[in-house]
Each structure stands twice: as structure tokens, then as C-alpha cells.
Design a protein around this motif. Structure first.
Motif, short mmCIF file in Angstrom:
data_model
loop_
_atom_site.label_atom_id
_atom_site.label_comp_id
_atom_site.label_asym_id
_atom_site.label_seq_id
_atom_site.Cartn_x
_atom_site.Cartn_y
_atom_site.Cartn_z
N MET A 35 0.81 -1.21 0.00
CA MET A 35 0.00 0.00 0.00
C MET A 35 0.85 1.26 0.00
SD MET A 35 -2.97 -1.10 2.64
CE MET A 35 -3.78 0.46 2.35
N GLY A 36 2.13 1.13 -0.31
CA GLY A 36 2.98 2.32 -0.30
C GLY A 36 3.60 2.56 1.05
N PRO A 37 4.34 3.67 1.19
CA PRO A 37 5.06 3.94 2.45
C PRO A 37 4.09 4.21 3.59
CG PRO A 37 5.20 5.83 0.95
CD PRO A 37 4.54 4.71 0.18
N PRO A 38 4.53 4.00 4.85
CA PRO A 38 5.87 3.50 5.22
C PRO A 38 6.03 2.01 4.95
CG PRO A 38 4.56 3.90 7.18
CD PRO A 38 3.74 4.39 6.02
N TYR A 39 7.25 1.62 4.60
CA TYR A 39 7.54 0.22 4.28
C TYR A 39 8.05 -0.55 5.48
CZ TYR A 39 6.92 1.88 -0.47
OH TYR A 39 6.39 2.44 -1.61
N SER A 40 8.10 0.10 6.64
CA SER A 40 8.45 -0.60 7.88
C SER A 40 7.88 0.21 9.03
CB SER A 40 9.98 -0.72 8.03
OG SER A 40 10.55 0.56 8.16
N ASP A 41 7.92 -0.37 10.22
CA ASP A 41 7.50 0.40 11.39
C ASP A 41 8.65 1.29 11.85
OD1 ASP A 41 9.27 -1.25 12.75
OD2 ASP A 41 7.84 -1.83 14.29
N HIS A 42 8.49 1.94 13.00
CA HIS A 42 9.51 2.89 13.45
C HIS A 42 10.83 2.22 13.81
CE1 HIS A 42 7.49 1.56 17.14
NE2 HIS A 42 8.64 1.78 17.73
N ASN A 43 10.82 0.90 14.00
CA ASN A 43 12.06 0.17 14.27
C ASN A 43 12.71 -0.39 13.00
OD1 ASN A 43 12.02 0.41 17.14
ND2 ASN A 43 10.42 -1.14 17.21
N GLY A 44 12.11 -0.11 11.84
CA GLY A 44 12.64 -0.65 10.61
C GLY A 44 12.18 -2.07 10.31
N ASN A 45 11.18 -2.55 11.03
CA ASN A 45 10.68 -3.91 10.86
C ASN A 45 9.60 -3.93 9.78
OD1 ASN A 45 9.42 -6.41 11.10
ND2 ASN A 45 9.59 -6.45 13.34
N ARG A 81 2.77 7.95 24.73
CA ARG A 81 3.90 8.09 23.82
C ARG A 81 3.53 7.35 22.55
NH1 ARG A 81 9.15 5.25 23.29
NH2 ARG A 81 10.72 6.77 22.63
N PHE A 82 3.69 8.00 21.43
CA PHE A 82 3.26 7.37 20.18
C PHE A 82 4.19 7.74 19.04
CE2 PHE A 82 1.07 11.35 20.83
CZ PHE A 82 1.14 12.00 19.61
N HIS A 83 4.31 6.82 18.12
CA HIS A 83 5.09 7.02 16.90
C HIS A 83 4.11 7.32 15.78
CE1 HIS A 83 8.89 5.39 18.59
NE2 HIS A 83 8.06 4.72 19.36
N TYR A 84 4.48 8.27 14.93
CA TYR A 84 3.55 8.64 13.86
C TYR A 84 4.31 8.96 12.58
CZ TYR A 84 4.90 13.44 15.07
OH TYR A 84 5.61 14.58 15.31
N TRP A 85 3.60 8.81 11.48
CA TRP A 85 4.17 9.05 10.15
C TRP A 85 3.18 9.92 9.41
CZ3 TRP A 85 8.27 6.68 7.15
CH2 TRP A 85 8.17 6.87 5.76
N VAL A 86 3.63 11.03 8.88
CA VAL A 86 2.79 11.91 8.08
C VAL A 86 3.34 11.88 6.66
CG1 VAL A 86 1.87 14.24 7.82
CG2 VAL A 86 2.41 13.38 10.10
N SER A 87 2.48 11.48 5.72
CA SER A 87 2.95 11.35 4.35
C SER A 87 2.79 12.66 3.59
CB SER A 87 2.16 10.25 3.63
OG SER A 87 0.87 10.72 3.33
N GLN A 88 3.23 12.66 2.37
CA GLN A 88 3.10 13.86 1.53
C GLN A 88 1.64 14.25 1.34
OE1 GLN A 88 5.47 15.68 0.71
NE2 GLN A 88 7.31 14.47 0.57
N MET A 89 0.76 13.24 1.33
CA MET A 89 -0.62 13.52 0.97
C MET A 89 -1.48 13.90 2.17
SD MET A 89 -1.31 10.51 -1.78
CE MET A 89 -0.80 9.20 -0.68
N SER A 90 -1.07 13.48 3.36
CA SER A 90 -2.01 13.61 4.46
C SER A 90 -2.02 15.01 5.04
CB SER A 90 -1.70 12.57 5.54
OG SER A 90 -0.35 12.62 5.90
N GLY A 91 -3.06 15.32 5.78
CA GLY A 91 -3.25 16.66 6.30
C GLY A 91 -2.70 16.83 7.70
N THR A 92 -3.57 16.82 8.69
CA THR A 92 -3.17 17.14 10.06
C THR A 92 -3.51 15.97 10.98
OG1 THR A 92 -3.66 19.46 9.62
CG2 THR A 92 -3.45 18.81 11.93
N LEU A 93 -2.56 15.64 11.86
CA LEU A 93 -2.78 14.63 12.89
C LEU A 93 -3.03 15.38 14.20
CD1 LEU A 93 -2.69 11.63 13.84
CD2 LEU A 93 -0.24 11.99 14.25
N MET A 94 -4.16 15.10 14.83
CA MET A 94 -4.53 15.82 16.05
C MET A 94 -4.79 14.83 17.19
SD MET A 94 -7.02 18.88 14.71
CE MET A 94 -8.00 17.88 13.61
N VAL A 95 -4.45 15.25 18.40
CA VAL A 95 -4.80 14.50 19.61
C VAL A 95 -5.78 15.35 20.39
CG1 VAL A 95 -3.98 13.45 21.74
CG2 VAL A 95 -2.57 13.34 19.67
#
Length: 134
Positions: A35-45, A81-95
Motif C-alpha cells: 500500500m505504499g510507504p511507510p515500508y516498515s514500522d519505526h524500528n525498521g521492521n 507516547r506514540f510514533h507517527y508518520w505523516v505522508s506527503q498527501m495527508s493533512g493534520t494529525l490531532m490528539v
């Protein structure tokens, strides 16, 4: 003492989120899903699972809501504590924080576009004298 609940999405969603009941727009996938990036989790897995917005959701919003947390005090603070990825296409991540006496969700953190296409990590501390959801 502090107790940490780890949420890795490998077998299910974890205690913080309602069990395996993903709201519309979210999917559980890994980097090998095609499904495209990310191609691994935050640990590179590449086979580790994470939650991702489905491609149909690019133009609208989708929320993830936690289970109910108990009030915080001197002995019980809440840190998420959370890991997050924002791609070129996505908008805003809010908590957001919703206390049980309030109808509205208060935005307590947000990020949009600056660190795109890489994993980032953030920790937020929550104080609430009543039960709440995030």
C-alpha cells in the motif's frame, strides 16, 4: 509505581483502544502490504503492524478513540507516547481530550506537514480530575 501498557498492534489493538474495533477509515497493516510507504514500522521492521489511514480517506477525517481512562492525580499521571508518520498527501494529525462532563473534544496537540515521510515520536502528558477519553 508507573505502569506502561504497550500498544504494538501485532496481535490486536491493545488495552488503550476498544478491542479490534477499528473505526471506518483505519486499517491495520504492515510495510509489506503493498500500500505504499511507510515500508516498515519505526524500528525498521517490515513485517510489524501499525495503523494507517486507508487511501479512500485522503479527503476526510477519521478518528481513533481510546477506552475510558481514570482521573489523574499526584500518583497517577497519564503519559501517552506514540510514533507517527505523516505522508506527503495527508493533512493534520490531532490528539484531542474529552472529559466526561464535556460534550466537546479539546485539541491538545497537532502536527501537520513539517516532518514528512519519516517516523517521528511524541509524548503527551494528560491531567484530568475526571474520567476522560483521548
Amino acid at each position: 509505581g508507573s505502569s506502561w501498557d504497550k500498544c504494538d498492534f501485532e496481535t490486536n489493538l491493545c488495552k488503550a483502544l476498544p478491542e479490534l474495533n477499528l473505526p471506518p477509515g483505519w486499517i491495520r497493516r504492515n510495510g509489506q502490504s503493498g500500500m505504499g510507504p511507510p515500508y516498515s514500522d519505526h524500528n525498521g521492521n517490515e513485517s510489524a503492524y501499525f495503523l494507517s489511514l486507508s487511501s479512500e480517506m485522503q479527503s476526510s477525517s477519521a478518528a481513533l478513540r481510546t477506552n475510558v481512562f481514570l482521573p489523574t492525580d499526584e500518583e497517577r499521571i497519564c503519559q501517552i507516547r506514540f510514533h507517527y508518520w505523516v505522508s506527503q498527501m495527508s493533512g493534520t494529525l490531532m490528539v484531542g481530550l474529552q472529559k466526561h462532563s464535556e460534550d466537546t473534544v479539546t485539541n491538545i496537540w497537532q502536527v501537520s506537514g513539517e516532518l514528512r515521510n519519516q517516523w517521528n515520536v511524541n509524548t503527551i502528558t494528560i491531567n484530568s480530575t475526571e474520567k476522560y477519553e483521548v
